[in-house]
Design a protein around this motif. Structure first.
Motif, PDB file in Angstrom:
ATOM      1  N   UNK A  50       0.862  -1.177   0.000  1.00 33.80           N
ATOM      2  CA  UNK A  50       0.000   0.000   0.000  1.00 33.80           C
ATOM      3  C   UNK A  50       0.905   1.235   0.000  1.00 33.80           C
ATOM      4  N   UNK A  51       1.066   1.870  -1.157  1.00 32.22           N
ATOM      5  CA  UNK A  51       1.895   3.074  -1.162  1.00 32.22           C
ATOM      6  C   UNK A  51       1.181   4.198  -0.424  1.00 32.22           C
ATOM      7  N   UNK A  52       1.885   4.864   0.479  1.00 28.98           N
ATOM      8  CA  UNK A  52       1.296   6.007   1.166  1.00 28.98           C
ATOM      9  C   UNK A  52       1.814   7.326   0.593  1.00 28.98           C
ATOM     10  N   UNK A  53       2.848   7.217  -0.239  1.00 34.25           N
ATOM     11  CA  UNK A  53       3.324   8.385  -0.991  1.00 34.25           C
ATOM     12  C   UNK A  53       3.514   7.933  -2.436  1.00 34.25           C
ATOM     13  N   UNK A  54       3.378   8.864  -3.398  1.00 35.12           N
ATOM     14  CA  UNK A  54       3.480   8.456  -4.801  1.00 35.12           C
ATOM     15  C   UNK A  54       4.879   7.957  -5.182  1.00 35.12           C
ATOM     16  N   UNK A  55       5.898   8.426  -4.458  1.00 33.17           N
ATOM     17  CA  UNK A  55       7.263   8.007  -4.806  1.00 33.17           C
ATOM     18  C   UNK A  55       7.478   6.512  -4.583  1.00 33.17           C
TER      19      UNK A  55
END
Lengths: 166, 578
Positions: free
Chosen positions: B127-132
């Motif tokens: 689950x990415x919490x930041x786009x990077x």
């Protein structure tokens, strides 16, 4: 099972949200039991160490370690050998202690067990003790007579003796 | 660029050119990017079909299949398909939308804990919490899904992360310190395995889905040739060894072929490759191959010793290990087990199952015989779950890997049709046929719209007996014929149903019609449904649960009329001494 016993499993895992859920979920889903589990940061940044106390025979233990190893966030797993392992648990015990006699007895017991009194009120005492779970059980037994109000135990954490690491 | 753009870019970097999906509120940013992208998006009519189609795509092609569903109900609808892929070790990447990160945990509209729900049915999830985080997570997801023991990986994508800006990196690194699948088998174990095999008099090779996943069909063939050893397969291994070969025993297990169940019982060495000894394969484990030394080759160490005690475990990639094993064995002069080979061939021909019936309503055996006659070695067949699946597994002759696709572990009704859709999208040049039951097909029939709209010319054969046949079979055999809620009644009319979707449809009732109709359907190049009216009373012989593999019940009808074949002998005792 005749050769069923308690095992100390030490797992080095990535310190990320959800790892504990993955490990706990694995135990539930595969029907393995957990008597206790502790987690905390390890010597390495971003890496945590989990200590899991579980009961089972050799076959169950083999499955537990193999299934844990399959989790992507688990780096290493070992079933620690009890004789070459140091195991400690922390326990906080709050007891009734309104009578002077009871107070001094409790303090004596705490001293014998190398515990410390960490909080005092007119009606109770809180004792901190570390040691093996058996030692903690023994102190709790002794304190039952005075009326224990609350117990908070961390569950054991463990590390191998000597130069060896897992 | 935006997170949603990075998702598309990362998928493209992984070689993805087609995805199966269904949009929704939190996926608006992603679908807005898909609008402009070169990615081929196939809009299914139910998310479950997206997951099954991605799975069918993966199984047919060996590539990673990709499906997309929105948050909440979209994700829960994907769950069955993800679990299906997990149980059969199929490389699928499932993208699920998630509510914006600041809403997670607030019981927002269409919010569900997708990671929590899918944790026990995925190889891993992100689950990415930041786009990077997106590029490396997607790269990791594909790497994890497709290597070692393959399996599904979920990416849970919060809406705000799809919308946030990032700089797409030139070089994407992945760091997975806890994931290092073993490839090469331990050389000492390979040597030990070779010794056991060479000392054996009656070896049998058991090939599972791992043989297909590792692409080691040729190695299985070579090993069989080298020893003169017969090959049986699990359901998942079907097709990895040509089933018309005199040393092919067909499928093993609860609904396995008689020859297979009896010879595994009889063998003194079982070389099990890429299988997990499921309860449907072994029957009562205490009676399974009791006289045999068992060699177990598998990429997943947790499968070794899980269900069956093993004499020689070898962890690693089946192709590498088998090549090594063959090299070691080839150094020995005499490897052939001539007496055993002869016995196997004779016993096999004595109990080839009977396929020809001229009854009306049609016997499923006859239907499968006619399907066999209408297809080529390259035709891909998918099955649903239940009697249709076991009839196909038992009676259909598969000759090539990745041509027989079925939900083995999870046993998911409704799998066959969408999986066929995915397989056809993966390999548009090949004919693809879904053999379903009427119960399972009805669960996913809405996706006739998808095959029509996107012109995906699969042929669906609905083996129509108006029963949930497998459950009814168990009720007949083990529950005093109390047919509780397994009768499906008169509706629907499957021909009219297909026609409502603009799909060509035929009804087949008599012997001989199936072959012609199927050929015509395949030649038409259009999606087609064939409603095949079959005998509801036909049951497949089986090993009752809790029994050993040789304790089959039901009459095992054999092809007596095959000229020159040895008459069928009914039990191990009657076979006489080996």
């Amino acid at each position: 099972m005749t050769n069923e016993r308690s095992h100390i499993i030490s797992a080095v895992v990535l310190h990320r949200p959800g790892v504990l859920q993955r490990v706990a979920g694995l135990f539930t889903r595969r029907g393995f039991n957990i008597d206790a589990i502790t987690v905390g940061p390890s010597e390495k940044d971003g890496v945590a160490r989990m200590t899991i106390i579980s009961r089972g025979d050799e076959k169950v233990l083999e499955q537990i370690t193999k299934q844990l190893n399959k989790l992507i966030e688990v780096i290493k797993v070992r079933d620690l050998d009890p004789p070459s392992t140091v195991l400690r648990e922390l326990c906080l015990i709050k007891t009734h202690a309104s009578h002077e006699k009871a107070r001094s007895e409790i303090i004596q017991y705490a001293n014998i067990f190398r515990g410390r009194i960490i909080d005092v009120s007119p009606v109770n005492l809180t004792i901190e003790i570390t040691g093996t779970p058996e030692k903690i059980d023994a102190l709790i037994d002794l304190l039952q007579n005075f009326g224990i109000q609350e117990i908070a135990r961390t569950g054991p954490t463990a590390i191998t003796r000597g130069a060896k690491t897992i | 660029m935006k997170g949603s753009r990075a998702i598309i870019q990362s998928l493209t970097d992984q070689g993805v050119d087609v995805v199966f999906g269904y949009p929704g509120g939190v996926l608006l940013p992603l679908y807005d990017e898909i609008y402009d992208s070169d990615l081929r998006h196939i809009l299914v009519r139910h998310e479950q079909c997206a997951a099954h189609a991605a799975d069918g795509f993966a199984r047919a092609s060996g590539k990673v299949g990709v499906c997309i569903g929105t948050s909440g109900p979209g994700a829960t609808n994907l769950v069955t398909g993800i679990a299906t892929a997990y149980m059969d070790s199929s490389p699928v990447v499932a993208l699920a939308g998630q509510v914006a990160s600041h809403l997670i945990g607030n019981d927002a509209f269409q919010e569900v804990d997708t990671l929590g729900l899918t944790m026990p049915i995925t190889k891993h999830s992100f689950q990415p919490m930041t786009p990077t985080e997106i590029p490396s997570m997607i790269k990791s997801a594909f790497y994890i899904a497709s290597t070692g023991r393959p399996g599904p990986v979920v990416l849970d994508l919060p809406k705000d992360v799809q919308e946030a800006e990032l700089e797409y990196p030139d070089k994407i690194t992945i760091d997975l310190p806890g994931y290092k699948p073993t490839k090469k088998g331990h050389p000492l174990q390979v040597k030990r395995a070779a010794e056991v095999i060479l000392n054996a008099k009656k070896p049998v090779i058991l090939a599972g889905g791992g043989v297909i996943l590792s692409g080691s069909s040729d190695e299985i063939f070579k090993l069989s040739e080298l020893l003169g050893a017969p090959v049986t397969t699990t359901l998942m291994g079907k097709g990895c060894f040509p089933e018309d070969n005199p040393l092919s025993l067909g499928m093993l297990g609860m609904h396995g072929r008689k020859v297979s169940n009896f010879l595994v019982d009889d063998c003194d060495c079982l070389v099990a490759v890429g299988c997990r000894f499921s309860d449907r394969t072994t029957g009562d484990v205490s009676k399974f191959a009791v006289n045999a030394k068992i060699i177990h080759i598998d990429v997943d160490p947790a499968e070794i010793g899980k269900n069956i005690p093993v004499d020689v475990p070898i962890v690693g990639d089946a192709k590498i290990i088998l090549s090594h094993l063959i090299r070691v064995i080839s150094q020995v002069e005499s490897t052939q087990k001539k007496e055993w080979t002869e016995h196997v061939k004779q016993f096999r021909s004595s109990c080839l199952p009977r396929l020809s019936f001229d009854d009306t309503p049609l016997k499923p055996q006859q239907v499968i015989k006619e399907i066999s006659e209408a297809v080529t070695d390259d035709t891909i067949l998918t099955t649903d779950v239940g009697q249709n699946q076991m009839w196909m597994a038992h009676y259909f002759t598969s000759r090539n890997p990745r041509k027989f696709i079925s939900s083995g572990g999870l046993g998911t009704m409704g799998f066959g049709f969408p999986a066929a859709m995915g397989a056809k999208v993966a390999l548009p040049e090949e004919d693809v046929i879904a053999v379903c039951g009427d119960g399972g097909f009805l669960m996913v029939c809405q996706d006739l719209a998808t095959v029509k709209e996107y012109d995906i010319p699969v042929v669906v054969c609905v083996l129509d007996n108006r029963y949930l046949g497998m459950v009814a079979q168990w009720q007949k055999l083990f529950y005093q014929e109390r047919i509780s809620h397994t009768e499906l009644g008169e509706v629907p009319d499957f021909v009219k149903l297909a026609e409502a979707f603009g799909v060509n449809a035929y009804r087949v009732k008599k012997p001989g019609e199936m072959k012609e109709t199927l050929k015509e359907a395949l030649n038409s190049g259009e999606p087609t449904l064939i409603d095949v009216i079959i005998d509801p009373n036909e049951i497949l012989p089986m090993v009752p649960p809790g029994c050993g593999l040789t304790e089959m019940v039901g009459e095992y009808k054999v092809e007596r009329e095959v000229p020159g074949e040895i008459p069928y002998r009914s039990s191990a005792a009657e076979r006489g001494g080996d």
